[in-house]
Scaffold this motif. Sequence first.
Motif, PDB file in Angstrom:
ATOM      1  N   GLN A  41      32.778  30.458  53.530  1.00  0.00           N
ATOM      2  CA  GLN A  41      34.092  30.710  52.955  1.00  0.00           C
ATOM      3  C   GLN A  41      33.982  31.497  51.653  1.00  0.00           C
ATOM      4  N   LEU A  42      32.986  31.161  50.834  1.00  0.00           N
ATOM      5  CA  LEU A  42      32.823  31.876  49.573  1.00  0.00           C
ATOM      6  C   LEU A  42      32.457  33.338  49.806  1.00  0.00           C
ATOM      7  N   ARG A  43      31.659  33.601  50.839  1.00  0.00           N
ATOM      8  CA  ARG A  43      31.283  34.985  51.106  1.00  0.00           C
ATOM      9  C   ARG A  43      32.476  35.780  51.625  1.00  0.00           C
ATOM     10  N   LEU A  44      33.289  35.147  52.456  1.00  0.00           N
ATOM     11  CA  LEU A  44      34.503  35.829  52.914  1.00  0.00           C
ATOM     12  C   LEU A  44      35.438  36.114  51.747  1.00  0.00           C
ATOM     13  N   MET A  45      35.544  35.150  50.808  1.00  0.00           N
ATOM     14  CA  MET A  45      36.361  35.387  49.617  1.00  0.00           C
ATOM     15  C   MET A  45      35.832  36.565  48.813  1.00  0.00           C
ATOM     16  N   TRP A  46      34.496  36.626  48.672  1.00  0.00           N
ATOM     17  CA  TRP A  46      33.908  37.718  47.897  1.00  0.00           C
ATOM     18  C   TRP A  46      34.180  39.052  48.566  1.00  0.00           C
ATOM     19  N   TRP A  47      34.100  39.148  49.870  1.00  0.00           N
ATOM     20  CA  TRP A  47      34.370  40.412  50.559  1.00  0.00           C
ATOM     21  C   TRP A  47      35.824  40.835  50.360  1.00  0.00           C
ATOM     22  N   ARG A  48      36.737  39.878  50.462  1.00  0.00           N
ATOM     23  CA  ARG A  48      38.145  40.217  50.236  1.00  0.00           C
ATOM     24  C   ARG A  48      38.383  40.608  48.780  1.00  0.00           C
ATOM     25  N   PHE A  49      37.742  39.892  47.872  1.00  0.00           N
ATOM     26  CA  PHE A  49      37.966  40.142  46.449  1.00  0.00           C
ATOM     27  C   PHE A  49      37.457  41.525  46.048  1.00  0.00           C
ATOM     28  N   ARG A  50      36.362  41.979  46.624  1.00  0.00           N
ATOM     29  CA  ARG A  50      35.804  43.278  46.283  1.00  0.00           C
ATOM     30  C   ARG A  50      36.746  44.418  46.652  1.00  0.00           C
ATOM     31  N   ARG A  51      37.600  44.189  47.609  1.00  0.00           N
ATOM     32  CA  ARG A  51      38.550  45.219  48.008  1.00  0.00           C
ATOM     33  C   ARG A  51      39.708  45.340  47.032  1.00  0.00           C
ATOM     34  N   HIS A  52      39.898  44.349  46.184  1.00  0.00           N
ATOM     35  CA  HIS A  52      40.972  44.347  45.188  1.00  0.00           C
ATOM     36  C   HIS A  52      40.414  44.951  43.901  1.00  0.00           C
ATOM     37  N   LYS A  53      40.504  46.280  43.792  1.00  0.00           N
ATOM     38  CA  LYS A  53      39.844  46.996  42.699  1.00  0.00           C
ATOM     39  C   LYS A  53      40.318  46.529  41.325  1.00  0.00           C
ATOM     40  N   LEU A  54      41.626  46.372  41.158  1.00  0.00           N
ATOM     41  CA  LEU A  54      42.159  45.989  39.853  1.00  0.00           C
ATOM     42  C   LEU A  54      41.664  44.608  39.448  1.00  0.00           C
ATOM     43  N   ALA A  55      41.617  43.680  40.395  1.00  0.00           N
ATOM     44  CA  ALA A  55      41.110  42.343  40.093  1.00  0.00           C
ATOM     45  C   ALA A  55      39.622  42.382  39.770  1.00  0.00           C
ATOM     46  N   LEU A  56      38.877  43.238  40.471  1.00  0.00           N
ATOM     47  CA  LEU A  56      37.444  43.352  40.206  1.00  0.00           C
ATOM     48  C   LEU A  56      37.181  43.887  38.811  1.00  0.00           C
ATOM     49  N   PHE A  57      37.901  44.931  38.413  1.00  0.00           N
ATOM     50  CA  PHE A  57      37.735  45.474  37.062  1.00  0.00           C
ATOM     51  C   PHE A  57      38.178  44.461  36.009  1.00  0.00           C
ATOM     52  N   SER A  58      39.221  43.706  36.301  1.00  0.00           N
ATOM     53  CA  SER A  58      39.677  42.679  35.364  1.00  0.00           C
ATOM     54  C   SER A  58      38.623  41.597  35.193  1.00  0.00           C
ATOM     55  N   GLY A  59      37.978  41.223  36.290  1.00  0.00           N
ATOM     56  CA  GLY A  59      36.909  40.233  36.195  1.00  0.00           C
ATOM     57  C   GLY A  59      35.740  40.724  35.368  1.00  0.00           C
ATOM     58  N   ILE A  60      35.376  41.999  35.540  1.00  0.00           N
ATOM     59  CA  ILE A  60      34.292  42.568  34.739  1.00  0.00           C
ATOM     60  C   ILE A  60      34.676  42.592  33.260  1.00  0.00           C
ATOM     61  N   PHE A  61      35.924  42.979  32.972  1.00  0.00           N
ATOM     62  CA  PHE A  61      36.398  43.010  31.584  1.00  0.00           C
ATOM     63  C   PHE A  61      36.340  41.620  30.950  1.00  0.00           C
ATOM     64  N   LEU A  62      36.794  40.602  31.672  1.00  0.00           N
ATOM     65  CA  LEU A  62      36.768  39.248  31.135  1.00  0.00           C
ATOM     66  C   LEU A  62      35.339  38.740  30.974  1.00  0.00           C
ATOM     67  N   LEU A  63      34.459  39.111  31.894  1.00  0.00           N
ATOM     68  CA  LEU A  63      33.056  38.713  31.760  1.00  0.00           C
ATOM     69  C   LEU A  63      32.449  39.295  30.493  1.00  0.00           C
ATOM     70  N   ILE A  64      32.726  40.570  30.238  1.00  0.00           N
ATOM     71  CA  ILE A  64      32.228  41.202  29.013  1.00  0.00           C
ATOM     72  C   ILE A  64      32.823  40.526  27.780  1.00  0.00           C
ATOM     73  N   ALA A  65      34.121  40.203  27.841  1.00  0.00           N
ATOM     74  CA  ALA A  65      34.786  39.569  26.701  1.00  0.00           C
ATOM     75  C   ALA A  65      34.169  38.210  26.389  1.00  0.00           C
ATOM     76  N   TYR A  66      33.899  37.431  27.423  1.00  0.00           N
ATOM     77  CA  TYR A  66      33.330  36.100  27.186  1.00  0.00           C
ATOM     78  C   TYR A  66      31.864  36.172  26.782  1.00  0.00           C
ATOM     79  N   LEU A  67      31.149  37.171  27.270  1.00  0.00           N
ATOM     80  CA  LEU A  67      29.762  37.334  26.815  1.00  0.00           C
ATOM     81  C   LEU A  67      29.713  37.777  25.360  1.00  0.00           C
ATOM     82  N   SER A  68      30.728  38.533  24.935  1.00  0.00           N
ATOM     83  CA  SER A  68      30.724  39.040  23.565  1.00  0.00           C
ATOM     84  C   SER A  68      30.897  37.922  22.546  1.00  0.00           C
ATOM     85  N   ILE A  69      31.564  36.828  22.921  1.00  0.00           N
ATOM     86  CA  ILE A  69      31.763  35.759  21.944  1.00  0.00           C
ATOM     87  C   ILE A  69      30.457  35.035  21.636  1.00  0.00           C
TER      88      ILE A  69
END
Length: 391
Positions: A41-69
């Motif tokens: 189920q998690l792999r199917l979620m990841w495949w669907r999520f990768r197709r959502h470009k805006l959500a993927l970029f948002s996740g990368i942005f938030l990851l960078i933001a949380y790593l920066s703290i």
Amino acid sequence: MSMQLPPDGQPLPHYVSQAPFDPYAFDKVIEGAPVAKQASQLRLMWWRFRRHKLALFSGIFLLIAYLSIIIAEFLAPYNLHTRNMDHIYAPPQSVHLFHEGRFVGPFVYGQRMTLDMENLRRVYSDDPNQIQQLRFFCKGDSYQFWGFIAANRHLVCPSEGGQMFLLGTDRLGRDVLSRIVYGARISLTIGLLGITTSFILGILIGGLAGYWGGKFDLVVQRIIEVLQSIPSIPLWLALAAVMPVDWSPFVIYLGITFILGLLDWTGLARAVRSKLLSLREEDYVMAAQMMGANHWRVIGRHLIPGFMSHLIASATLTIPGMILGETTLSFLGLGLRPPVTSWGVLLTEARTVNVVALYPWLLIPVIPVILVILAFNFLGDGLRDAADPYH
């Protein structure tokens, strides 16, 4: 041309078994294809999520933001409490690469200050004769890394004896950019701690109500209805106002976090309850009960994991509300207080219209608030679509 699967027991054709699987086109594979059928189920979620470009970029942005703290002290050009009394309310400086057609590298011009006696304000202007080159991975203001390790390394520093205020300074001459970087540590983590409290209460109370039902479910539903009928902002203000002013900043931080989590568990509890009401009659739940599994094991091992993906999506949509709640309380002076620094505390500098009109850069801390909230909303939409089995 449609792809035909061979009968059971026969190997796949060469072009199917050897070709690499394209995760972006997994939903085009006909039902029963081995790759899609055997994926978790998690792999199917990841495949669907990768197709959502805006959500993927948002996740990368938030990851960078949380790593920066984690390395906020290193990223900030100045110490959190460094004051530059000669540059009070200094406007943002622009970074230049060329001076009079000659490449110099990243630098800022020095500033000259004059007093406007008519409007009683300081007026700053660039001095082309002062070229202050920026230094990278340099020694600057000393600080205590996470309050324990003494260090003085920064990602970027002004030249020796120079000043660099990329987002301007406040009424005490403190660098706004450095304070935004430091404030991210409080504003971003308060949402995570708040959602943890909300999840514990929501899953525990909603899970028990949905699994047991009966009078306990009836009482829980009435409590949820009462809490949801109370306007949230006045209730936040009332609970934040009763906290003693002599509490330490850390205790106030924990108190605000607990308040935000305590008032936000009701929606999650209802979602968990409705899911468990439908799942508790499934065959695998009855089989676990017949094998002797106790109630806690059935709920924690068999029911909750069945819709954990939906809970994750709900969390990403709830965190922005908690960040806004902390920002609102701090802006109104009922939340975090100095010396604790958050984005809401920084915005208290821009409470009056006169200050905003004269020094508009004091509103810059609202930009990271907007970006983070939009990123969480886009990420939540992508996770919700990816977790939907009928999407």
